[in-house]
Design a protein around this motif. Structure first.
Motif, mmCIF file in Angstrom:
data_model
loop_
_atom_site.group_PDB
_atom_site.id
_atom_site.type_symbol
_atom_site.label_atom_id
_atom_site.label_comp_id
_atom_site.label_asym_id
_atom_site.label_seq_id
_atom_site.Cartn_x
_atom_site.Cartn_y
_atom_site.Cartn_z
ATOM 1 N N THR A 113 0.830 -1.201 0.000
ATOM 2 C CA THR A 113 0.000 0.000 0.000
ATOM 3 C C THR A 113 0.868 1.256 0.000
ATOM 4 O OG1 THR A 113 -1.730 -1.197 1.204
ATOM 5 C CG2 THR A 113 -1.867 1.195 1.213
ATOM 6 N N CYS A 114 1.998 1.199 0.693
ATOM 7 C CA CYS A 114 2.929 2.334 0.699
ATOM 8 C C CYS A 114 3.425 2.648 -0.712
ATOM 9 C CB CYS A 114 4.125 2.043 1.602
ATOM 10 S SG CYS A 114 3.755 2.017 3.379
ATOM 11 N N LEU A 115 3.596 1.612 -1.521
ATOM 12 C CA LEU A 115 4.060 1.818 -2.896
ATOM 13 C C LEU A 115 2.936 2.320 -3.788
ATOM 14 C CD1 LEU A 115 6.259 -1.370 -3.471
ATOM 15 C CD2 LEU A 115 7.057 0.960 -3.028
ATOM 16 N N GLY A 116 1.730 1.808 -3.565
ATOM 17 C CA GLY A 116 0.581 2.145 -4.406
ATOM 18 C C GLY A 116 0.112 0.937 -5.189
ATOM 19 N N ILE A 117 -1.162 0.640 -5.078
ATOM 20 C CA ILE A 117 -1.744 -0.557 -5.681
ATOM 21 C C ILE A 117 -2.732 -0.149 -6.768
ATOM 22 C CG2 ILE A 117 -3.163 -2.612 -5.227
ATOM 23 C CD1 ILE A 117 -2.165 -2.354 -2.271
ATOM 24 N N ASP A 118 -2.680 -0.842 -7.894
ATOM 25 C CA ASP A 118 -3.724 -0.674 -8.905
ATOM 26 C C ASP A 118 -4.917 -1.521 -8.480
ATOM 27 O OD1 ASP A 118 -4.662 0.110 -11.674
ATOM 28 O OD2 ASP A 118 -4.780 -2.077 -11.783
ATOM 29 N N PRO A 119 -6.018 -0.898 -8.036
ATOM 30 C CA PRO A 119 -7.121 -1.671 -7.451
ATOM 31 C C PRO A 119 -7.796 -2.612 -8.438
ATOM 32 C CG PRO A 119 -7.741 0.635 -7.692
ATOM 33 C CD PRO A 119 -6.283 0.554 -8.001
ATOM 34 N N THR A 120 -7.882 -2.205 -9.704
ATOM 35 C CA THR A 120 -8.560 -3.050 -10.690
ATOM 36 C C THR A 120 -7.820 -4.364 -10.892
ATOM 37 O OG1 THR A 120 -9.436 -1.107 -11.829
ATOM 38 C CG2 THR A 120 -9.426 -3.188 -13.047
ATOM 39 N N SER A 121 -6.512 -4.279 -11.087
ATOM 40 C CA SER A 121 -5.736 -5.510 -11.303
ATOM 41 C C SER A 121 -5.705 -6.360 -10.042
ATOM 42 C CB SER A 121 -4.317 -5.176 -11.760
ATOM 43 O OG SER A 121 -3.657 -4.360 -10.808
ATOM 44 N N ALA A 122 -5.684 -5.723 -8.855
ATOM 45 C CA ALA A 122 -5.710 -6.481 -7.610
ATOM 46 C C ALA A 122 -7.030 -7.250 -7.479
ATOM 47 C CB ALA A 122 -5.511 -5.547 -6.421
ATOM 48 N N LEU A 123 -8.142 -6.606 -7.828
ATOM 49 C CA LEU A 123 -9.445 -7.272 -7.740
ATOM 50 C C LEU A 123 -9.560 -8.402 -8.765
ATOM 51 C CD1 LEU A 123 -11.788 -4.207 -7.162
ATOM 52 C CD2 LEU A 123 -11.331 -6.074 -5.549
#
Length: 210
Positions: free
Chosen positions: A98-108
């Motif tokens: 999360t500190c780096l930054g997550i692409d929510p679409t690809s994670a889902l």
């Protein structure tokens, strides 16, 4: 220094596998703690304290170290604390990502097949898991699934597949622990699971900015 420490870690890890095979408990303690201490030293040497991401990776490695120690004894009560320690390690990895930054679409998107796999794993394990361990095992499968999904979110956002590789290696290594503990105790579990686990920690450490 990095590759020397990494090689020492893997040698100690395989010595631990041998010690388990020979049922040499003193050697088990020495080799496993030695291998796990090596990844803490390696992370420190690579500058883990120099960034928020690195600090959370180091916290996760510390929780993993404690979990490694707690999984050496065979008592269920200590095993549950060990599971909780690894649970916290995976939470730490999620915070680090999360500190780096997550692409929510690809994670889902990644989470969908991972949840199916997690469901199949629970269907495989739960019939052999005692009642007091069922909730910890279910919680653990959920958190490691979330850890791999968020790692893929980071990998996709930054075109950085190695971080997803490390998380997947950790996930796979946990299957060997589950099989050893709940399905069938066998040398083969450690022969592939232990190198996968310590290899995952090395790969995580290579992602440190230092």
């Amino acid at each position: 220094m990095f590759w020397g420490l990494s090689a020492a870690m893997l040698i100690l890890a395989m010595a631990y596998v041998y010690a388990e095979y020979r049922n040499n408990l003193p050697l088990v303690w020495v080799t496993k703690i030695g291998a796990s201490t090596a990844f803490l030293v390696l992370a420190w040497q690579q500058g883990a304290t120099d960034s928020s991401y690195g600090q959370w990776i180091l916290i996760s490695l510390c929780c993993s170290w404690l979990g490694d120690v707690l999984l050496i004894p065979r008592q269920d009560a200590i095993f549950k604390i060990g599971i909780f320690s690894f649970f916290l390690a995976h939470v730490g990895y999620i915070v680090a990502f999360t500190c780096l930054g997550i692409d929510p679409t690809s994670a889902l998107i990644a989470a969908a097949p991972l949840l199916v796999a997690g469901g199949l794993i629970l269907r495989w394990l739960l019939p052999t898991v005692s009642g007091d361990l069922r909730v910890p095992v279910i919680a653990y499968v959920i958190v490691i699934t979330a850890m791999v999904a968020t790692s893929i979110g980071v990998a996709w956002r930054f075109d950085w597949p190695i971080i997803g590789v490390a998380a997947t290696m950790f996930w796979l290594s946990d299957l060997s622990v589950a099989r050893e503990r709940f399905i069938q105790s066998a040398l083969i579990n450690r022969l592939w699971g232990i190198p996968m686990y310590y290899g995952a920690q090395i790969v995580f450490i290579t992602t440190l900015p230092g």
